[in-house]
Design a protein around this motif. Sequence first.
Motif, PDB file in Angstrom:
ATOM      1  N   MET A  45       0.821  -1.219   0.000  1.00 45.38           N
ATOM      2  CA  MET A  45       0.000   0.000   0.000  1.00 45.38           C
ATOM      3  C   MET A  45       0.844   1.253   0.000  1.00 45.38           C
ATOM      4  N   ASN A  46       0.272   2.279  -0.506  1.00 50.00           N
ATOM      5  CA  ASN A  46       0.956   3.567  -0.580  1.00 50.00           C
ATOM      6  C   ASN A  46       0.834   4.281   0.768  1.00 50.00           C
ATOM      7  N   ASN A  47       1.986   4.606   1.396  1.00 47.33           N
ATOM      8  CA  ASN A  47       1.932   5.227   2.719  1.00 47.33           C
ATOM      9  C   ASN A  47       2.166   6.729   2.710  1.00 47.33           C
ATOM     10  N   THR A  48       2.468   7.294   1.561  1.00 48.14           N
ATOM     11  CA  THR A  48       2.722   8.732   1.538  1.00 48.14           C
ATOM     12  C   THR A  48       1.425   9.491   1.778  1.00 48.14           C
ATOM     13  N   LYS A  49       1.569  10.649   2.389  1.00 51.82           N
ATOM     14  CA  LYS A  49       0.370  11.441   2.656  1.00 51.82           C
ATOM     15  C   LYS A  49      -0.204  11.950   1.327  1.00 51.82           C
ATOM     16  N   GLN A  50      -1.493  11.833   1.169  1.00 54.34           N
ATOM     17  CA  GLN A  50      -2.136  12.273  -0.060  1.00 54.34           C
ATOM     18  C   GLN A  50      -2.912  13.542   0.210  1.00 54.34           C
ATOM     19  N   HIS A  51      -3.010  14.386  -0.789  1.00 57.72           N
ATOM     20  CA  HIS A  51      -3.682  15.668  -0.597  1.00 57.72           C
ATOM     21  C   HIS A  51      -5.037  15.719  -1.268  1.00 57.72           C
TER      22      HIS A  51
END
Lengths: 231, 231
Positions: free
Chosen positions: A1-7
Amino acid sequence: MNNTKQHFPQHGVTVDAVVLGYNGEALQIVLVKRAIEPYKGAWALPGGFVLANESLEDAVKRELQEEAGLAELYLEQLYTFGDVGRDPRGRIISCAYYGLVRPGSHPVMSGSDASQARWFDVSALPTLAFDHARVVRVALERLRAKISYAPVGFELLPERFTLSHLQRLYEAILDRPLDKRNFRKRFLGLGILKELDERETGVAHRAAQFYQFDVKRYRQLAATGFGMKLV
Amino acid sequence: MNNTKQHFPQHGVTVDAVVLGYNGEALQIVLVKRAIEPYKGAWALPGGFVLANESLEDAVKRELQEEAGLAELYLEQLYTFGDVGRDPRGRIISCAYYGLVRPGSHPVMSGSDASQARWFDVSALPTLAFDHARVVRVALERLRAKISYAPVGFELLPERFTLSHLQRLYEAILDRPLDKRNFRKRFLGLGILKELDERETGVAHRAAQFYQFDVKRYRQLAATGFGMKLV
DNA sequence: TCAAAAGTGTTAACCATACACCCATGC
DNA sequence: GCATGGGTGTATGGTTAACACTTTTGA
């Protein structure tokens, strides 16, 4: 899964599959019994959450493998259901697919988060979880519409079949009787059936000729833009 | 937005709309020039993120209002594009719609996050952002397929139109000439056109009769399951 | 009076439909 | 020899497709 913060706003996205089969008599659908909440114990379409690194189609193939042991089937996107409140867990959007499988390829066994998977006749479905009854309805409408202009019926039959098998399948899907002579004339005239060197054996009546769907010929014809009015 | 912690993978979900119009000569599409990255400055389909408390259809209507000033149009879900990597911002799934608007209802003006919105002839589109060229292709195929069995063409014409207007629209969509006498016979025979007490004025040739789409009559016919073969 | 598009019917080919009997096989 | 489903042809009506000239109007 993608863990970077999304805006941007994010939502759960599931895929659900209406897998149709034909046992020679009735149209059937694969359902799984839910092992977890919500709707624990209820029958539902196989499906589940789309992961970060898979396409929608990859997701539905993975779920079908995991939940029902199904692989290698004809799959087509059906419709995306995105009403607020269609899932009690929160805002979850479902992209529905429908699939067609041949009688041979039917393991349909249990998997990780579903305790059971089995075939049901479409004419005798149990109450379904979520909005899955609606999804099934849309899938059947689509199949009925599609079968009269595209040769999707062959995805529901074994490699080798007789014209009567084909006709009974069409009658099951369209839910009305078809004229035998006209049906044969039309399909043989289309030139997309390859006559095999085999006939039925062990039947208490004249043995029927086996045919095979001629994919190559069909593609040639489809490319030259022929109108395939099948029924 | 929903702030509670969710226990399932989540993704950005956008809606994108292929809004088609007809100016009497050519099929056209609304595009917006992107004011922000990614693809800043490029032309794209109007659309944007689906918020937590709106359905997909609500989202696409809101975006069309915000970005192009469009409201009250015929809208239909087209296809959901969910390949990994189709959006540089991360894993974003797009549910595409197509819409049809009448010449009258064309404000098409700029909004919040798009610096411009305008019509382009479908035969002369600029390079599009994301995978939007593909989305447009799918929409046009769908319109071409649909127009031959459902009266969606009326959604692209003004309330009052002549049979020649209607025919030119069909020819623009199908990109082939149609026979005038057969076209008229078919549409008049269908009984879904209401003849008005008006004719063209100020034209340098015989004035044409105006007609209106008879929605009520169409619904009656559609309900009795008539096959509407239009072309 | 010319240019431009509106309006109008007929024919021939094709396609869809309805319909009934003989054939091959196993029991 | 009988029950079962396989296999076959024709006639009719309806639908589609091709085709050209006259009418109306404004410039």
